[in-house]
Design a protein around this motif. Sequence first.
Motif, short mmCIF file in Angstrom:
data_model
loop_
_atom_site.label_atom_id
_atom_site.label_comp_id
_atom_site.label_asym_id
_atom_site.label_seq_id
_atom_site.Cartn_x
_atom_site.Cartn_y
_atom_site.Cartn_z
N ILE A 15 17.16 72.25 -19.02
CA ILE A 15 16.42 71.24 -19.78
C ILE A 15 14.98 71.70 -19.98
O ILE A 15 14.42 71.57 -21.08
N ALA A 16 14.37 72.26 -18.92
CA ALA A 16 13.00 72.76 -19.03
C ALA A 16 12.91 73.90 -20.04
O ALA A 16 11.98 73.97 -20.85
N SER A 17 13.88 74.80 -19.99
CA SER A 17 13.91 75.92 -20.94
C SER A 17 14.06 75.41 -22.37
O SER A 17 13.40 75.93 -23.29
N PHE A 18 14.88 74.41 -22.57
CA PHE A 18 15.10 73.82 -23.89
C PHE A 18 13.81 73.23 -24.45
O PHE A 18 13.43 73.50 -25.60
N LEU A 19 13.12 72.45 -23.64
CA LEU A 19 11.90 71.77 -24.11
C LEU A 19 10.72 72.73 -24.26
O LEU A 19 10.07 72.78 -25.31
N ILE A 20 10.44 73.50 -23.21
CA ILE A 20 9.30 74.41 -23.24
C ILE A 20 9.53 75.53 -24.25
O ILE A 20 8.62 75.94 -24.97
N ILE A 126 25.69 86.95 -31.76
CA ILE A 126 27.06 87.15 -31.27
C ILE A 126 27.28 86.39 -29.96
O ILE A 126 28.32 85.76 -29.76
N ILE A 127 26.27 86.43 -29.07
CA ILE A 127 26.38 85.71 -27.80
C ILE A 127 26.54 84.21 -28.05
O ILE A 127 27.37 83.54 -27.42
N VAL A 128 25.73 83.67 -28.98
CA VAL A 128 25.80 82.24 -29.29
C VAL A 128 27.17 81.87 -29.83
O VAL A 128 27.76 80.86 -29.43
N PHE A 188 28.94 73.35 -17.35
CA PHE A 188 28.02 74.43 -17.02
C PHE A 188 27.60 75.22 -18.26
O PHE A 188 26.41 75.46 -18.49
N THR A 189 28.56 75.62 -19.06
CA THR A 189 28.24 76.39 -20.27
C THR A 189 27.55 75.53 -21.31
O THR A 189 26.77 76.04 -22.12
N GLY A 190 27.81 74.22 -21.27
CA GLY A 190 27.09 73.32 -22.17
C GLY A 190 25.60 73.31 -21.88
O GLY A 190 24.77 73.38 -22.78
N PHE A 191 25.24 73.28 -20.59
CA PHE A 191 23.83 73.35 -20.21
C PHE A 191 23.26 74.74 -20.52
O PHE A 191 22.10 74.87 -20.92
N LEU A 192 24.08 75.77 -20.34
CA LEU A 192 23.62 77.13 -20.62
C LEU A 192 23.22 77.31 -22.09
O LEU A 192 22.21 77.96 -22.38
N ILE A 193 23.99 76.72 -23.00
CA ILE A 193 23.66 76.86 -24.42
C ILE A 193 22.34 76.15 -24.73
O ILE A 193 21.56 76.59 -25.58
N PHE A 194 22.06 75.06 -24.02
CA PHE A 194 20.77 74.39 -24.20
C PHE A 194 19.62 75.26 -23.69
O PHE A 194 18.53 75.24 -24.25
#
Length: 229
Positions: A15-20, A126-128, A188-194
Motif C-alpha cells: 500500500i505504501a509503495s502504491f501511494l508513494i 511482460i511481467i505485468v 498475495f499476488t493482488g497486493f504485489l500488483i499494487f
Amino acid sequence: MINQFLWVIFPYLCIASFLIGHFYRYKHDQFSWTAKSSEFIEKKQLMIGSLLFHIGIIPVILGHVAGLGIPKSWMEALGVNDHLYHIGAVYAGGFFGVVTLAGMLLLTSRRITKESVRKLSSTSDIIVNILLLFIVFMGVYSTLVTNNVQHDFDYRETISVWFRDLLIFRPDPSYMTDVPLTFKLHVFTGFLIFAIWPFTRLVHVWSVPLNYIGRSYILYRRHKKRKTS
C-alpha cells in the motif's frame, strides 16, 4: 512470524509503495505517464482481448468490493442469505472471471508470441501481463473450484474480516491461517500488483480525460495562411 509478514507487513508495504510511488512518479516522471500503443502493429487480437478484459474486469472489481467491503451480517440484513450470495458469487462472478481470463490470455499471448509486439514491450510490460494473468486465473480457480470443493470455507468470515481490519489498522493475521492456498496466492499476488503499479504502464489507468465530460462541443482552430507579397 511468517503469517505476520505475509498478512500484515507485506500488505502495508504494498500500500505504501502504491501511494508513494504514484506521488513520486507524477511529480518527477509525468512524461512516461502513458502506455505505448502497439495497435498499429497488431490490431485484431488486441481489440478482442481488450474488449473481453474490460467487459469482465468491471463486474469482477465490483464483486470484490462487495465481498470484501460489506460484512456478511449486512448482507443478511438486506435479505441476501448464504445461498443467494453463493449463486451470485460463483455463477455471476465465475462467468465474468472467465471472460476476464479469456481477455488476459489473448493479451498476454499477443505480447509474448508476436515478435513485433514483444520488441516494443519492456520487461515490466511482460511481467505485468503474466502477473495479471496469474491473479485472474487464481481468482477464477478459487471461485469455481476451491469454493465447490471446500464447502466449509467462507471467505467472508476470514479474508474479508482480515482485509477490513487491515484498512482500519487493526490487522489480525490469524484470520488467514486456515485460508486455502489458492485464495492466499490470489490475495498475495493482488497486493504485489499494487506494489509495482506506479512503476509500470498501469498508471495509464488514471489518465482518463474527465475534463471532456459534459462539454457540448470541442473547439477547433484553423490557422490562416499568410499572404505572400
